[in-house]
Design an enzyme around this catalytic site. Sequence first.
Site, short mmCIF file in Angstrom:
data_model
loop_
_atom_site.label_atom_id
_atom_site.label_comp_id
_atom_site.label_asym_id
_atom_site.label_seq_id
_atom_site.Cartn_x
_atom_site.Cartn_y
_atom_site.Cartn_z
CE1 TYR A 106 -4.14 1.53 -0.03
CE2 TYR A 106 -3.52 2.63 2.01
CZ TYR A 106 -4.39 2.48 0.94
OH TYR A 106 -5.50 3.27 0.84
CG HIS A 194 -4.17 5.92 -1.86
ND1 HIS A 194 -3.78 7.22 -2.07
CD2 HIS A 194 -4.16 5.73 -0.52
CE1 HIS A 194 -3.54 7.80 -0.91
NE2 HIS A 194 -3.76 6.93 0.05
#
Length: 311
Positions: A106, A194
């Site tokens: 992430y 993201h």
Amino acid sequence: MSGNNVMFDAVHGKILTFGGQERYDGSFGTRNAHIITIDEPYKKAKVRVFHTSVVLPDGSVFIAGGEIWGQPFNEADRDIQLTPEIYYPDRDIFVPLQKNNVVRVYHSLSILLPDATVLNGGGGLCGNCTVNHYDALIFRPPYLYNKDGTEAIRPKTPIVKNKSSKVTLGKTLRFFADADIKNSSLVRLGTVSHTVNTDQRCVPLEHTCKDDQGGYRHCTAQIYPDPGVVLPGYYMLFVMNSAGVPSKVATVKVELDFPLSYFTEEEEEVEHKKDCDMAASGEQVQGMVDMIFAAARKFWNPAQAPLVAQV
């Protein structure tokens, strides 16, 4: 936005989507309608979530990083995915590559660079993560090498002949390129956040070339007229030789064939003044800038070298 969709055939996964407008409010509606089909997974790739992907100049897709068990910033050994892949649409297969030695989960990113390599870096960077990755790697796709592993000879960088390197939707892009050019494409400059890079797209060009001049040929390509296909903005123009080796890029700006404005000149001037009417002193503005730079300074002072070249 503000359109509508209906699943009219749940058995076959058929969804009708229609209507909507360009803005949340204050713009004309559209009559466009589309059918979306939800089917079985098309192909089986490596299990991954929170990964990144990049479309390459030849239309193939580089896929990197991610986790097997989806939890933000999870770097447990059993859950990380270290094996990158390339999807080749012409062969319709996912090809696994050599394992990476750095976890990319992430907050990681992948961006296509102007020399047809890929910047793959980051991960973590959440403030209190167990591991924060301030480094990045350069991935060199297989098309940059010959079968024996030696570095392939690239085509010359194309030279755009349109004024100011701009072209309008539906009009002709003119450029000089090597005589041995088989394919060409426009790849939109990417913006990653993201795991999502909504702007990236590869637009194959159908070009024709003639008149060899000093090792270059004069080439032309018609730009697709639909702004939903070729979004206005900046693109990287790649040309590829008969071996599939891409050039370095020439930058091209694609523009609309009509002005994107809903205001008269007088109304637009008023709106512009509103946008620029910042009720803050010079000291306050400088303070905000200093705060932003202070918060981000760690990115420019990593504990290790920021770039590691990797084949």
